[in-house]
Write a protein that holds these residues in place. Sequence first.
Motif: not given
Length: 291
Positions: A13-30
């Motif tokens: 859930s944390c992921g890379n700090p640059l990645r922000g923990g989520a891949e933009g847009g793929d799960d509805g997040s921006i």
Amino acid sequence: MAVLCAVLLLVTSCGNPLRGGAEGGDDGSIVIGASDVGEGLLLAEIYAGALRAAGADDVTVRPPVGGREVLVQALQDRSLTLAPDYSGNLLRHFDPDTEATTSQEVDRALPRALPPELEVLERSPAENTDMLVVRRDLAEQGIRSISDLAPRCERLVLGGPGQWAERWREEIRALYGCEFAEIRTTDTGGPVTVEALRSGEVQVANMFSTSASVDANGFVPLDDDRNMFPAQNIVPLAATGSLSDRERAALDRISAALTTEKLTELNVEFSERKRNPADIADEFLAGIGDR
């Protein structure tokens, strides 16, 4: 086993700090990124507010992550969803040999130059183009354009970002016959550049047309009378397919509402009055009925 599962959950859930923990847009997040130019963070907050008002419920603005190379890579691998950029320099990033200079020429060339992973939305009339500025005492000696400056270049030091020489040394030599005595790395139109010009450490500086520091310090912009610097309209740069039609429409409304004069006013609030960029963004959005 319970501890192991908890650790795995935390890591994924944390992921890379640059990645922000989520891949933009793929799960509805921006996830919105900003360059290391101060204005970028302000624009990112405006985009975020507009998208939230349009119904996006998971929007994050990341702290400035670096230059265009970093942002482009993050958008291509979908670590980021969206970032504000500048049309002319974005085009040159992907097509260094382009001859497009006007807003219309850049508009036509930019979509063709982008890789398939990236797309630009509607550009704004707001433009933040590169410009060369000097102190008033030099301007009063008859230096009002880069052509006026050219005969003196060999005795002058220019201050600007680290990539200035790579981007512009040959261009200014070819167009204007200007060869500076030295090109010194200061910063990207920020406080280091301002202080270097004020103190006389450099006599010419690369700054930007919406910079609040130009008028605040009495600097004089030089006319780029041979159009060396290309148009630099504000454009939202997005990972292809990551935004819904409603979200795209919201960003198009923001682009239409931004003018160079308004963006300069917002920059005064941010860089001179040191206000919170999110508060400035909220006021701007309320003013255009987008809140």
